[in-house]
Enzyme design. Structure first.
Site, PDB file in Angstrom:
ATOM      1  N   TYR A   1       0.841  -1.206   0.000  1.00  0.00           N
ATOM      2  CA  TYR A   1       0.000   0.000   0.000  1.00  0.00           C
ATOM      3  C   TYR A   1       0.874   1.253   0.000  1.00  0.00           C
ATOM      4  CZ  TYR A   1      -3.346   3.547   1.397  1.00  0.00           C
ATOM      5  OH  TYR A   1      -4.113   4.692   1.453  1.00  0.00           O
TER       6      TYR A   1
ATOM      7  N   LYS B   1       1.024   4.240  -2.899  1.00  0.00           N
ATOM      8  CA  LYS B   1       0.775   5.655  -2.657  1.00  0.00           C
ATOM      9  C   LYS B   1       2.013   6.509  -2.923  1.00  0.00           C
ATOM     10  CE  LYS B   1      -3.587   5.786  -1.722  1.00  0.00           C
ATOM     11  NZ  LYS B   1      -4.520   6.541  -2.592  1.00  0.00           N
TER      12      LYS B   1
END
Length: 272
Positions: A171, A175
């Site tokens: 994750y 990002k």
């Protein structure tokens, strides 16, 4: 200020991905409430029933001055994104503000135990989907103002893209990719009137953690125990504020924390 924002947004078409819940849903309502006259909203997500309900609620609350178009779209499906603009009704084709909000997290596994399916879905949604949607909308923005361009691209990032943490490797990487793409895009479009904007939330209480823990509500609740997390409405206000600035003002980079948070991993939790 509110009146000036409303005037600047009038006549615009706003496209929000991941609009069926959380930040996306709140952003739709915030745009509608800020400019309840002469505004068009395109709301996309996989859950069309939720989008249709949101469209109904916006119309009931604010009246016919806002046109809402709910569209079922899986942002991780490249073919769906590629054909998206061509399928839009004529009055919705010229998107003025793109809010790339769709995103998710799956699991807390560490290498070498990260499930391949989780890796793929996070990158396909958070990175590839965002880039593909940007590429689908950008050509029409570039043609405006006799080639000088016009429009806003607002990418929703995360503190995770600035500060990686244990159990969030994929994750965080996704990002960080969004952050790099956003900054590159801003530099590439510097000769145009297109604004590229990043909004990076810290801890926000949404369905985010429920999805991360594969539907386990108890584990999701534990993430926010002892904390007063940000709400989706808090983030939506920042997004609409950025879009409602005078054209020459770019709110390029925004990081939002709740009062108890100082970094991705440093948070004060109250004990009862």
């Amino acid at each position: 200020m509110a009146a000036a924002m409303s005037m600047r947004l009038q006549g615009k078409t706003i496209l929000i991905t991941g609009a069926s819940s959380g930040i996306g849903r709140s952003t739709a309502f915030e745009f509608a409430r800020t400019c309840p006259q002469n505004l068009k909203l395109i709301l996309t997500a996989r859950r069309i029933d939720r989008l249709e309900q949101i469209a109904t609620e916006i119309t009931q609350e604010l009246g016919p001055g806002i046109k809402v178009l709910p569209i079922q779209l899986d942002i991780s499906n490249a073919e769906e994104v590629r054909t998206f603009v061509d399928k839009l009704p004529a009055e919705f084709k010229e998107v003025d503000v793109l809010v790339n909000n769709a995103g998710l997290v799956r699991g807390v596994a560490r290498a070498p135990d990260i499930v391949e399916e989780d890796i793929n879905v996070m990158f396909a949604t958070n990175v590839t989907g965002l880039i593909q949607m940007t590429q689908a909308i950008l050509p029409s923005m570039l043609k405006r103002n006799n080639g000088d361009g016009a429009g806003d691209i607002i990418n929703i990032g995360s503190i995770a893209g600035r500060e990686p943490y244990v159990g969030g490797g994929i994750y965080c990487a996704s990002k960080a990719a969004v952050r790099s793409f956003t900054e590159s895009l801003r530099k590439e479009l510097i000769a145009t009137r297109i604004r590229v904007i990043s909004v990076d939330p810290g801890q926000v209480e949404t369905e985010f953690s429920v999805v991360r823990f594969y539907g386990d509500q108890n584990k999701a609740d534990a993430v926010y125990a002892g904390c007063e997390a940000l709400t989706p409405d808090d983030i939506a206000e920042a997004i609409v504020f950025a879009a409602g600035r005078r054209e020459n003002v770019v709110v390029a980079d925004t990081l939002l924390f709740p009062n108890h948070q100082a970094s991705a991993t440093i948070m004060h939790r109250k004990t009862s």
